[in-house]
Write a protein that holds these residues in place. Structure first.
Motif, PDB file in Angstrom:
ATOM      1  N   LEU A 246       0.860  -1.189   0.000  1.00  0.00           N
ATOM      2  CA  LEU A 246       0.000   0.000   0.000  1.00  0.00           C
ATOM      3  C   LEU A 246       0.893   1.234   0.000  1.00  0.00           C
ATOM      4  CD1 LEU A 246      -2.712   1.548   0.399  1.00  0.00           C
ATOM      5  CD2 LEU A 246      -2.386   1.208   2.869  1.00  0.00           C
ATOM      6  N   PHE A 247       0.810   2.030  -1.065  1.00  0.00           N
ATOM      7  CA  PHE A 247       1.547   3.286  -1.147  1.00  0.00           C
ATOM      8  C   PHE A 247       0.596   4.430  -0.797  1.00  0.00           C
ATOM      9  CE2 PHE A 247       4.244   0.768  -4.081  1.00  0.00           C
ATOM     10  CZ  PHE A 247       5.487   1.030  -3.524  1.00  0.00           C
ATOM     11  N   THR A 248       1.006   5.273   0.129  1.00  0.00           N
ATOM     12  CA  THR A 248       0.231   6.468   0.476  1.00  0.00           C
ATOM     13  C   THR A 248       1.086   7.704   0.221  1.00  0.00           C
ATOM     14  OG1 THR A 248       0.935   6.267   2.792  1.00  0.00           O
ATOM     15  CG2 THR A 248      -1.188   5.297   2.204  1.00  0.00           C
ATOM     16  N   PHE A 249       0.417   8.825  -0.026  1.00  0.00           N
ATOM     17  CA  PHE A 249       1.115  10.024  -0.469  1.00  0.00           C
ATOM     18  C   PHE A 249       0.627  11.253   0.286  1.00  0.00           C
ATOM     19  CE2 PHE A 249       0.659   6.967  -3.834  1.00  0.00           C
ATOM     20  CZ  PHE A 249       1.892   6.892  -4.437  1.00  0.00           C
ATOM     21  N   VAL A 250       1.520  12.218   0.416  1.00  0.00           N
ATOM     22  CA  VAL A 250       1.167  13.566   0.885  1.00  0.00           C
ATOM     23  C   VAL A 250       1.562  14.530  -0.218  1.00  0.00           C
ATOM     24  CG1 VAL A 250       1.606  15.373   2.573  1.00  0.00           C
ATOM     25  CG2 VAL A 250       1.494  12.990   3.316  1.00  0.00           C
ATOM     26  N   ASP A 251       0.572  15.229  -0.738  1.00  0.00           N
ATOM     27  CA  ASP A 251       0.809  16.172  -1.838  1.00  0.00           C
ATOM     28  C   ASP A 251       1.526  17.399  -1.277  1.00  0.00           C
ATOM     29  OD1 ASP A 251       0.754  17.874  -3.959  1.00  0.00           O
ATOM     30  OD2 ASP A 251      -1.374  17.649  -4.395  1.00  0.00           O
ATOM     31  N   LEU A 252       2.804  17.526  -1.612  1.00  0.00           N
ATOM     32  CA  LEU A 252       3.594  18.626  -1.055  1.00  0.00           C
ATOM     33  C   LEU A 252       3.127  19.977  -1.575  1.00  0.00           C
ATOM     34  CD1 LEU A 252       7.240  17.217  -1.007  1.00  0.00           C
ATOM     35  CD2 LEU A 252       5.669  17.542   0.905  1.00  0.00           C
ATOM     36  N   GLU A 253       2.650  20.034  -2.805  1.00  0.00           N
ATOM     37  CA  GLU A 253       2.201  21.318  -3.348  1.00  0.00           C
ATOM     38  C   GLU A 253       0.961  21.802  -2.614  1.00  0.00           C
ATOM     39  OE1 GLU A 253       1.861  21.525  -7.541  1.00  0.00           O
ATOM     40  OE2 GLU A 253       3.706  20.389  -7.908  1.00  0.00           O
ATOM     41  N   ARG A 254      -0.014  20.912  -2.429  1.00  0.00           N
ATOM     42  CA  ARG A 254      -1.220  21.299  -1.691  1.00  0.00           C
ATOM     43  C   ARG A 254      -0.884  21.587  -0.243  1.00  0.00           C
ATOM     44  NH1 ARG A 254      -6.442  17.612  -2.389  1.00  0.00           N
ATOM     45  NH2 ARG A 254      -6.162  18.477  -4.477  1.00  0.00           N
TER      46      ARG A 254
END
Length: 502
Positions: A246-254
């Motif tokens: 499971l890959f999860t992400f945090v949108d750095l731009e937002r």
């Protein structure tokens, strides 16, 4: 059931003894379609206690239980696992949802395998269905599916056996601009979520080992061109008995836009706080230590802001009355707010500052705080005291006032009537109104007047309000001047009290 050799029954009996203790459900079916036996696990998986309830034949079973595939489609006649095994078919796994006939919602999920036992001549002697209760597992997977799809945090699931994506949620699609069909079935080489990662080789090694991949920055290539910087992390999970990542992400731009907006909001708050003319400071909710203070407060208290920040009121010695200050802090800790509390603060030079404190909860930099307003009431109270003293002096002796001075003062204090007519004279006052006016001229407050005349305090207030209306003045000092102008000396009131119907 046809007559069978004795050794057949003996073999069946031995088989049943072996199978009875299994956790898996087992159903034995005869070649003539009769259900000859089922262990307790199989009965429990159907919510019944006897074979008669299960159905003594395959046809009866079909009438009593409705089977559906996992895609919610009904299993057609001839497709029931019992019917398939009667044809001699063997299968390793069939997953079906099971419900009593007439019920739309499935109550159990069965994973079924088949086994055909032949006699010495190779003729089917006994047909076996082996059932595993997968209800909890599939329910958990459905809950996971719903949670995964609804989670706003971008995420994808990669199957470890072939490194292909099998699930993607809306958060990832919105972040990258992909369609679901552009992600599902694609490989990790085609959509590389670890591209540009600071520790890419380490992350790939962990992926190949099926181990946790710690957070690291990466660059995602977007389908329409361009890039998106994000923080990515991997967590090994199992989906339907399949090992996945499971890959999860945090949108750095937002995240950066949110941080910028928050910083601007906090800057605006700090600017408004510092420009406020009311002495104000901010306390941390957790320990009541000063976080910031405005110029009005530092000017009143005598300490620079740098001396106050990070310290509590007791440590700074701000409470003029330590016991009262400790009680104030207990109220703040308990209630998280305060309304118009009288308190005395000690300034840097040791003098006391009378204040009214009010506090409201706020969030500053993601931290729970209290916004505290400390309104200085010393000046206001001093003005009140000076006015009272002046009135008292007037009450004591006005002989030295000239008629001209009194007239000027009256003109300054008394607004003109709207119709231009002069205010009413003493003759327009009621007897009780004259009594109240006499005691006002002697400097007595409402409570003392009420006691003196034997009437209620509210009645006194009503009479004073009526005097204001009739004389056209506002304020007790102006009322006294108005009476003196007309030669009213404020002598003692009548000794016989009026009836209390006023």
């Amino acid at each position: 059931m046809p007559n069978l050799p004795s050794h057949h029954h003996a073999n069946q009996q031995q088989l049943r003894l072996i199978l009875a203790a299994l956790q898996d459900g087992v159903i034995l079916i005869e070649p003539d379609q009769s259900i000859s036996w089922a262990n307790r696990s199989a009965l429990r998986m159907h919510g019944v206690s006897s074979i008669a309830d299960l159905g003594t034949t395959v046809s009866e079973y079909r009438k009593r239980f409705e089977l559906r595939y996992r895609n919610r489609h009904r299993v057609p006649e001839g497709g029931y696992p019992m019917e398939r095994v009667l044809t001699g078919e063997t299968f390793d796994e069939v997953v079906v949802d099971v419900a009593p006939a007439g019920q739309n919602e499935a109550q159990w999920t069965h994973r079924i395998r088949s086994l055909v036992l032949n006699d010495a001549g190779g003729v089917p002697d006994c047909l076996v269905l082996i059932l595993n209760d997968e209800t909890e597992r599939f329910d958990a997977e459905e809950r996971f599916e719903a949670t995964f799809a609804a989670n706003p945090a971008p995420a994808v699931i990669l199957r470890l056996s072939d490194h292909r994506y099998i699930k993607v949620n809306r958060g990832f699609l919105e972040m990258t601009g992909y369609d679901e069909g552009q992600v599902i079935g694609r490989s990790a080489l085609e959509i590389d979520v670890l591209e540009g990662a600071a520790r890419r080789e380490f992350a790939i090694e962990r992926l190949q080992q099926g181990r946790t991949i710690p957070q690291m920055e990466a660059v995602l290539q977007l389908p329409g061109g361009g890039e998106r910087r994000a923080v990515v992390a991997g967590q090994p999970i199992e989906v339907g008995n399949t090992d996945c990542m499971l890959f999860t992400f945090v949108d750095l731009e937002r995240h950066k836009l949110t941080e910028d907006a928050l910083r601007q909001s906090e800057d605006s708050f700090a600017a408004a706080l510092r420009l406020s003319p009311v002495p104000t400071f901010v306390l941390a909710r957790s320990d009541l230590r000063v976080v910031m203070a405005n110029n009005a407060f530092t000017r009143e208290i005598g300490y620079p802001e740098g001396h106050l920040v990070g310290k509590g009121a007791i440590e700074l010695g701000l409470w003029g009355d330590l016991v009262a200050g400790q009680e104030m802090e207990r109220r703040l800790e308990r209630d998280g707010r305060l309304r118009g509390a009288d308190v005395s603060l000690r300034t840097r030079d040791g003098s006391r500052l009378d204040c009214v404190l009010s506090a409201e909860p706020v969030t500053v930099g993601g931290r729970a705080c209290l916004l505290v307003l400390a309104q200085n009431v010393a000046e206001h109270r001093r003005s009140e005291a000076e006015v009272a003293a002046a009135i008292q002096a007037v009450m004591q002796d006005t002989a030295w006032f000239s008629h001209a001075v009194l007239t000027k003062l009256a003109q300054m204090k008394r607004p003109h009537a709207a119709d231009g007519q002069a205010a009413s004279g003493l003759g327009d006052l009621s007897a009780r109104g004259r009594d109240v006016l006499a005691l006002v001229c002697r400097g007595m407050p409402d409570a003392a007047i009420a006691h003196k005349l034997g009437i209620a305090r509210n009645t006194v207030r009503n009479h004073v309000a009526a005097l204001y209306r009739k004389t056209g003045v506002s304020g007790r000092a102006a009322l006294v001047i108005w009476a003196r102008e007309r030669g009213f000396t404020g002598g003692p009131p009548r000794k016989t009290p009026m009836p209390t119907k006023d």
